[in-house]
Design a protein around this motif. Structure first.
Motif, PDB file in Angstrom:
ATOM      1  N   ASP A   6     -15.731  34.404 -25.211  1.00 11.44           N
ATOM      2  CA  ASP A   6     -14.980  35.264 -26.308  1.00 11.44           C
ATOM      3  C   ASP A   6     -15.738  36.212 -26.449  1.00 11.44           C
ATOM      4  OD1 ASP A   6     -13.394  35.692 -28.472  1.00 11.44           O
ATOM      5  OD2 ASP A   6     -14.625  34.096 -29.820  1.00 11.44           O
ATOM      6  N   ALA A   7     -15.158  37.322 -25.596  1.00  6.50           N
ATOM      7  CA  ALA A   7     -16.056  38.442 -25.328  1.00  6.50           C
ATOM      8  C   ALA A   7     -15.790  39.835 -26.238  1.00  6.50           C
ATOM      9  CB  ALA A   7     -15.842  38.918 -23.959  1.00  6.50           C
ATOM     10  N   PHE A   8     -14.904  39.915 -27.054  1.00  7.64           N
ATOM     11  CA  PHE A   8     -14.607  41.067 -27.871  1.00  7.64           C
ATOM     12  C   PHE A   8     -15.201  40.943 -29.263  1.00  7.64           C
ATOM     13  CE2 PHE A   8     -10.540  42.560 -25.656  1.00  7.64           C
ATOM     14  CZ  PHE A   8     -10.839  43.676 -25.080  1.00  7.64           C
ATOM     15  N   ASP A  65     -11.411  40.978 -20.378  1.00  6.59           N
ATOM     16  CA  ASP A  65     -10.614  41.168 -18.943  1.00  6.59           C
ATOM     17  C   ASP A  65      -9.235  41.831 -19.166  1.00  6.59           C
ATOM     18  OD1 ASP A  65     -12.950  39.978 -18.011  1.00  6.59           O
ATOM     19  OD2 ASP A  65     -11.958  38.161 -17.605  1.00  6.59           O
ATOM     20  N   PRO A  66      -8.985  42.784 -18.684  1.00 11.80           N
ATOM     21  CA  PRO A  66      -7.842  43.596 -18.869  1.00 11.80           C
ATOM     22  C   PRO A  66      -6.393  42.419 -18.499  1.00 11.80           C
ATOM     23  CG  PRO A  66      -9.102  45.044 -17.945  1.00 11.80           C
ATOM     24  CD  PRO A  66      -9.909  43.842 -18.053  1.00 11.80           C
ATOM     25  N   GLU A  67      -6.850  41.680 -17.539  1.00 11.23           N
ATOM     26  CA  GLU A  67      -6.049  40.726 -17.175  1.00 11.23           C
ATOM     27  C   GLU A  67      -5.555  39.605 -18.147  1.00 11.23           C
ATOM     28  OE1 GLU A  67      -8.092  42.314 -13.630  1.00 11.23           O
ATOM     29  OE2 GLU A  67      -8.817  41.495 -15.422  1.00 11.23           O
ATOM     30  N   TYR A  68      -6.564  39.263 -18.974  1.00 12.10           N
ATOM     31  CA  TYR A  68      -6.319  38.440 -20.042  1.00 12.10           C
ATOM     32  C   TYR A  68      -5.735  39.402 -21.194  1.00 12.10           C
ATOM     33  CZ  TYR A  68      -7.104  35.007 -23.744  1.00 12.10           C
ATOM     34  OH  TYR A  68      -7.163  34.087 -24.660  1.00 12.10           O
ATOM     35  N   TYR A  69      -6.444  40.373 -21.787  1.00 11.96           N
ATOM     36  CA  TYR A  69      -5.722  40.800 -22.955  1.00 11.96           C
ATOM     37  C   TYR A  69      -4.557  41.541 -22.524  1.00 11.96           C
ATOM     38  CZ  TYR A  69      -8.289  45.628 -21.999  1.00 11.96           C
ATOM     39  OH  TYR A  69      -8.616  46.841 -21.519  1.00 11.96           O
ATOM     40  N   GLY A  70      -4.088  42.026 -21.275  1.00 15.52           N
ATOM     41  CA  GLY A  70      -2.806  42.308 -20.919  1.00 15.52           C
ATOM     42  C   GLY A  70      -1.690  41.228 -21.338  1.00 15.52           C
ATOM     43  N   GLN A  71      -2.021  40.163 -20.982  1.00 16.95           N
ATOM     44  CA  GLN A  71      -1.055  38.851 -21.181  1.00 16.95           C
ATOM     45  C   GLN A  71      -1.172  38.742 -22.750  1.00 16.95           C
ATOM     46  OE1 GLN A  71       1.028  37.915 -18.975  1.00 16.95           O
ATOM     47  NE2 GLN A  71      -0.249  39.030 -17.245  1.00 16.95           N
ATOM     48  N   GLN A  72      -1.977  38.868 -23.455  1.00 17.09           N
ATOM     49  CA  GLN A  72      -2.188  38.818 -24.859  1.00 17.09           C
ATOM     50  C   GLN A  72      -1.051  39.951 -25.514  1.00 17.09           C
ATOM     51  OE1 GLN A  72      -5.923  37.830 -26.707  1.00 17.09           O
ATOM     52  NE2 GLN A  72      -5.661  39.499 -27.982  1.00 17.09           N
ATOM     53  N   GLN A  73      -1.168  41.144 -24.821  1.00 24.08           N
ATOM     54  CA  GLN A  73      -0.276  42.105 -25.250  1.00 24.08           C
ATOM     55  C   GLN A  73       1.114  41.851 -25.214  1.00 24.08           C
ATOM     56  OE1 GLN A  73      -1.982  45.416 -23.169  1.00 24.08           O
ATOM     57  NE2 GLN A  73      -3.367  45.961 -24.601  1.00 24.08           N
ATOM     58  N   ALA A  74       1.261  41.129 -24.015  1.00 24.62           N
ATOM     59  CA  ALA A  74       2.665  40.554 -23.748  1.00 24.62           C
ATOM     60  C   ALA A  74       3.258  39.785 -24.776  1.00 24.62           C
ATOM     61  CB  ALA A  74       2.888  39.966 -22.245  1.00 24.62           C
ATOM     62  N   LEU A  75       2.142  38.688 -25.184  1.00 22.61           N
ATOM     63  CA  LEU A  75       2.339  37.558 -26.185  1.00 22.61           C
ATOM     64  C   LEU A  75       2.905  38.257 -27.432  1.00 22.61           C
ATOM     65  CD1 LEU A  75      -0.089  34.860 -26.033  1.00 22.61           C
ATOM     66  CD2 LEU A  75       2.310  34.638 -25.768  1.00 22.61           C
ATOM     67  N   PHE A  76       2.118  39.304 -27.802  1.00 21.11           N
ATOM     68  CA  PHE A  76       2.394  40.336 -28.935  1.00 21.11           C
ATOM     69  C   PHE A  76       3.663  40.654 -29.113  1.00 21.11           C
ATOM     70  CE2 PHE A  76       2.344  43.919 -31.501  1.00 21.11           C
ATOM     71  CZ  PHE A  76       1.747  43.528 -32.520  1.00 21.11           C
ATOM     72  N   MET A  78      -6.744  44.250 -31.885  1.00 21.66           N
ATOM     73  CA  MET A  78      -6.603  43.086 -32.583  1.00 21.66           C
ATOM     74  C   MET A  78      -7.771  42.352 -33.092  1.00 21.66           C
ATOM     75  SD  MET A  78      -3.683  41.361 -30.148  1.00 21.66           S
ATOM     76  CE  MET A  78      -2.426  42.401 -29.529  1.00 21.66           C
ATOM     77  N   ASP A  79      -7.786  41.459 -34.090  1.00 19.36           N
ATOM     78  CA  ASP A  79      -8.755  40.652 -34.671  1.00 19.36           C
ATOM     79  C   ASP A  79      -9.259  39.633 -33.555  1.00 19.36           C
ATOM     80  OD1 ASP A  79     -10.278  38.717 -36.194  1.00 19.36           O
ATOM     81  OD2 ASP A  79      -8.570  37.775 -37.164  1.00 19.36           O
ATOM     82  N   THR A  80     -10.486  39.404 -33.373  1.00 18.01           N
ATOM     83  CA  THR A  80     -10.779  38.609 -32.092  1.00 18.01           C
ATOM     84  C   THR A  80     -10.377  37.198 -32.435  1.00 18.01           C
ATOM     85  OG1 THR A  80     -12.941  38.235 -33.332  1.00 18.01           O
ATOM     86  CG2 THR A  80     -12.867  39.972 -31.781  1.00 18.01           C
ATOM     87  N   PHE A  81      -9.936  36.804 -33.647  1.00 17.77           N
ATOM     88  CA  PHE A  81      -9.600  35.432 -33.594  1.00 17.77           C
ATOM     89  C   PHE A  81      -8.249  35.356 -32.813  1.00 17.77           C
ATOM     90  CE2 PHE A  81     -11.937  34.728 -37.731  1.00 17.77           C
ATOM     91  CZ  PHE A  81     -12.229  33.173 -37.367  1.00 17.77           C
ATOM     92  N   VAL A  82      -7.658  36.462 -32.624  1.00 24.41           N
ATOM     93  CA  VAL A  82      -6.275  36.428 -31.796  1.00 24.41           C
ATOM     94  C   VAL A  82      -6.766  35.531 -30.336  1.00 24.41           C
ATOM     95  CG1 VAL A  82      -4.372  37.639 -30.733  1.00 24.41           C
ATOM     96  CG2 VAL A  82      -5.188  38.071 -32.966  1.00 24.41           C
ATOM     97  N   ASP A  83      -7.791  36.384 -29.927  1.00 27.42           N
ATOM     98  CA  ASP A  83      -8.362  36.075 -28.497  1.00 27.42           C
ATOM     99  C   ASP A  83      -8.613  34.645 -28.241  1.00 27.42           C
ATOM    100  OD1 ASP A  83      -8.428  38.920 -28.472  1.00 27.42           O
ATOM    101  OD2 ASP A  83     -10.560  39.033 -28.830  1.00 27.42           O
TER     102      ASP A  83
END
Length: 848
Positions: free
Chosen positions: A79-81, A128-139, A499-504
């Protein structure tokens, strides 16, 4: 005979597991799946004993399920951010990315010696951009579905760090990091519409049978469903466009005890009035500083500003109430306005006492009770009270009954209406900082707020940022924020909030099912692995993390990222206790405490002979230096000793105190098991009569008890049973074959807790393959039944002797044996008993 050397065996078996790939998880329809997950850690740089306990618990479950034929998924990530990385960058002049990934490497290296059954091939970090990029897609999908929106909101603003703070980050009115006076400021923020699901989230708690009751209650209280009355007070001589003040109350039964009306400093009326009233403006500005948690508001001095305005009571227009602006009324709760009933609310009582306002009881504990109150009278809503001023008819009612009756009365008389509300507010996700997931929208002068195109994801953070001045580096980056509008192609600006780190952490559990997918989730993998069968973590995450994860599971289902069958993310939840240790302290010349590490203290003294003060059993804290380095323990005793100790000393839901003596005792026991197994492996002996059967019966009882303990999170009880069985094995006069079978079974039963030692013993005793993949032993019910049973014999209610009889012996034969004992014969003295009561398998009572 060789000696037990953890250092020699543990690395070898970890290598063997890795080479065999036994913890690598792949879908397998031929086996039942089992997904066990511990809350993933923040990469602070070093693991602590709390990590050891948490991940060992999950490992016991994972290894046991693997042995019982399940296809196990047991992943790990980071949980790195978050702000700590930025703080470290500010302090050292480095970069949050470098600090974070170095810490991840360090902590991974510290965790691997524990021998955890983790599928490391699925590892990822939320930065990792590979993770948060998919989080952006979810958003973006949630934005399209109406689950994300943007609005103005009053926030806690730190003027030094130049960022929004959560309520919990405001300490005594100051920013938790900067120490600056926090301001209440209105900003445009992004929100998740979690309140739309409040009813569903509340009702679904009843389906979570394998969650702790206290956690379900905490979630229920946070969602906070209530039925109340919404109505308006008519405003006398108010400013233009202000002729009423809307109020929502959950205690309408106290309406006839009202003595004032109060509005938030952020209420539209207060903001209008402060334009022409410098004193009110100053008061409101002061109110906008300080904590905004319920606890902070409760502790703060209750202060108000009399606006000079009055309102009319809805049931008596000649009854006028003063209007205050008050520091304890928040705009985001209810309507931002309340009526005060000092007789039945302690906060209102304190306020009324301070400002000399009337205190009018609506109800009393008895008909002849003195209405003069020295504090607020606030009985439970289930308790009947005597209403002296009410609309409820019968003057004796419970609060709950009176509330319903009052709402009915008010609706019938056109005074407001009954309304169901929730305490749960929409989730503000905007953070004005760099080290977080960028929000994937742009601001175009022509098109407004425009979602980024998915083919442009991930929107990566720029690496060339500095932290030499306060504020968000993204706001002042020379190029990053400048882009083209995805809709019209004109020049536009990226959103610089992250984004709030709770999103991650609200969807990572699904990403583990397909961590390399080029979409947020792989529906086939999610359908196979979800839900998480067992989730493990601290109770400090019982509200927000779990609630947000439950919301995200529903949001992902609505947006097509989870199958219809997946609604609740976690089938079972276990909240573990903390690892504690004594605090060692001395005092400096000014009388301030100076803390000392455990390794610097021997027999209560420092190396120079200074005696230390010992504070018992406190939560491990770096600031108090009462931390125990797991790596030091592993180097000294081995990982299995650390694992055995943190599981054995107390129930896992309670705190466990780490002591050097306890760790040494655990190591001595494991060395004893090694010695016993070595002797059995090297020796050959004949069995004494019935000894084989007796040992194997104890073995099957141990299988049953340890299996039950592991399956029910009774790890300490399981280990206590293993201690006992070890003692039986050591004393047994059974033959070589029975002893080998019992010792191999002991190794299997120990393997979830001490996997390295178990593998070595298994090999030593002739077990086939790896013990990690060997089928879990099954208790034979017939072997757990004793042929004989020991029955206490009572004479006139007092235990005098005992007899051993066959388990299925008829009552009359048991009675005859009991009466023939010396103790009973002596008591009878030649006579006959008045009565003999035989309770089969339990006891014999003789009345003489």
């Amino acid at each position: 005979m060789s000696r037990y050397s953890a250092a020699e065996i543990e690395a070898n078996w970890q290598k063997a597991w890795d080479e065999a790939g036994i913890f690598r998880a792949e879908p397998d329809p031929s086996r039942p799946k089992y997904y066990v997950l511990e809350m993933f850690p923040y990469p602070s740089g070093r693991i602590h004993m709390g990590h050891v306990r948490n991940y060992t618990m999950g490992d016991v479950i994972a290894r046991h399920k693997l042995a019982t034929g399940h296809n196990v998924l047991h992943p790990m990530g980071w949980d790195a951010f978050g702000m700590p990385a930025e703080n470290a960058a500010m302090a050292s002049g480095g970069h949050p990315k470098d600090w974070t990934y170095q810490n991840i490497a360090d902590m991974r290296a510290q965790m691997k010696p524990l021998g955890l059954s983790i599928d490391w091939s699925r590892e990822f970090a939320t930065c990792d951009p590979e993770y948060y990029g998919q989080q952006q897609a979810l958003f973006l999908d949630m934005l399209e579905a109406g689950l994300v929106y943007r609005k103005n909101a009053v926030v806690n603003w730190d003027p030094v760090d130049m960022t929004v703070l959560a309520n919990e980050q405001v300490e005594n009115g100051k920013g938790w990091r900067s120490g600056a006076e926090v301001e209440r400021r209105e900003l445009t923020q992004w929100f998740f519409a979690i309140s739309d699901m409040a009813e569903e989230l509340l009702e679904a708690l009843d389906t979570l049978d394998n969650w702790p009751a206290k956690v379900r209650l905490m979630q229920e209280n946070w969602i906070g469903k209530s039925r109340g009355l919404q109505f308006a007070f008519g405003l006398n001589d108010g400013p233009e466009n202000f002729d009423r003040i809307e109020v929502y109350t959950t205690r309408p039964d106290t309406l006839l005890g009202a003595s004032f009306v109060a509005v938030s400093p952020d209420h539209p009326l207060a903001k209008h009035l402060e334009k022409d009233n410098a004193d009110l403006a100053a008061f409101s500005a002061e109110c906008r500083k300080g904590g905004t948690t319920e606890e902070a508001m409760e502790k703060a001095e209750k202060r108000g500003y009399d606006t000079g305005l009055t309102v009319r009571h809805p049931f008596d227009t000649s009854w006028e109430l003063p209007v205050y602006v008050a520091n304890f009324v928040l705009m985001e709760y209810g309507t931002g306005a309340i009526f005060g009933c000092p007789a039945h609310d302690q906060r209102d009582f304190d306020f009324a006492t301070k400002y000399g306002l009337p205190i009018i009881p609506a109800f009393l504990p008895a008909e002849d009770a003195d209405p003069a109150l020295t504090e607020a009278f606030v009985p439970p809503k289930t308790e009947p009270v005597h209403y002296v001023s009410s609309f409820v008819g019968d003057t004796w009612q419970t609060g709950a009954e009176a509330i319903d009756a009052t709402i009915d009365f008010c609706e019938a008389n056109g005074v407001g209406q009954g309304v169901t509300k929730f305490r749960l507010r929409d989730w503000g996700l905007s953070r004005q900082r760099y080290w977080g997931c960028p929000i994937p929208v742009v601001h175009c002068d022509a098109c407004g707020v425009v979602p980024e195109k998915k083919e442009n994801l991930p929107i990566c953070l720029p690496d060339d940022v500095t932290f030499d001045i306060p504020g968000n580096p993204l706001d002042r980056h020379p190029t990053w924020r400048h882009t083209s509008c995805p809709a019209c192609g004109a020049d536009a600006r990226r959103e610089t909030d992250t984004m709030d780190t709770f999103v991650d952490s609200s969807w990572y559990y699904v990403r583990f099912t397909a961590p390399r997918a080029d979409t947020p989730t792989d529906l086939a993998a999610a359908d196979y692995w979800m839900n998480v069968d067992q989730y493990i973590g601290g109770v400090e995450h019982a509200i927000l993390h779990l609630l947000y994860s439950r919301f995200f599971a529903r949001a992902m289902k609505l947006t097509g990222h989870l199958p219809a069958s997946a609604v609740e993310p976690f089938n079972a939840l276990f909240t573990q206790g903390m690892v504690t240790h004594e605090i060692y302290q001395t005092k400096d010349t000014a009388g301030r405490p100076v803390y000392h590490l455990p390794e610097d203290v021997t027999d209560g003294r420092l190396a120079d002979g200074t005696e230390v003060e010992i504070v018992p059993s406190a939560k491990m804290s770096k600031s108090k230096k009462n931390v125990v380095d797991p790596i030091g323990i592993i180097d000294a005793y081995g990982a299995d000793t650390a694992r055995w100790f943190v599981l054995s000393d107390s129930p896992p839901e309670r705190d466990v105190e780490w002591t050097a003596a306890g760790a040494e005792a655990a190591h001595k026991h494991l060395a004893r098991v090694w010695r016993i197994a070595s002797e059995i492996a090297e020796g050959a002996v004949d069995a004494a009569p019935d000894a084989d059967d007796a040992l194997l019966r104890e073995m099957h009882k141990a299988i049953h008890d340890v299996s039950t303990g592991v399956e029910s999170f009774g790890f300490n009880a399981a280990i206590a049973r293993l201690y006992a069985f070890t003692g039986v094995l050591a004393k047994s006069e059974a033959g070589t074959q029975a002893k080998r079978e019992a010792a191999r079974t002991l190794a299997q039963l120990m393997s979830p807790m001490t996997p390295h030692l178990a593998e070595e013993l298994w090999q030593m005793l002739g077990g086939e393959g790896l013990i990690a993949t060997a089928p879990w032993p099954v208790a034979d019910p017939s072997m757990m039944k004793d042929d004989t049973v020991t029955l206490p014999v009572q004479i006139n209610g007092k235990r005098r002797t005992e007899i051993q009889v066959p388990q299925d012996m008829p009552k009359d034969e048991v009675e005859a044996i009991a009466l023939a004992t010396e103790a009973v014969q002596r008591a009878l003295d030649g006579g006959q008993p008045k009565k003999v009561i035989v309770v089969p398998g339990r006891i014999v009572n003789v009345v003489v």
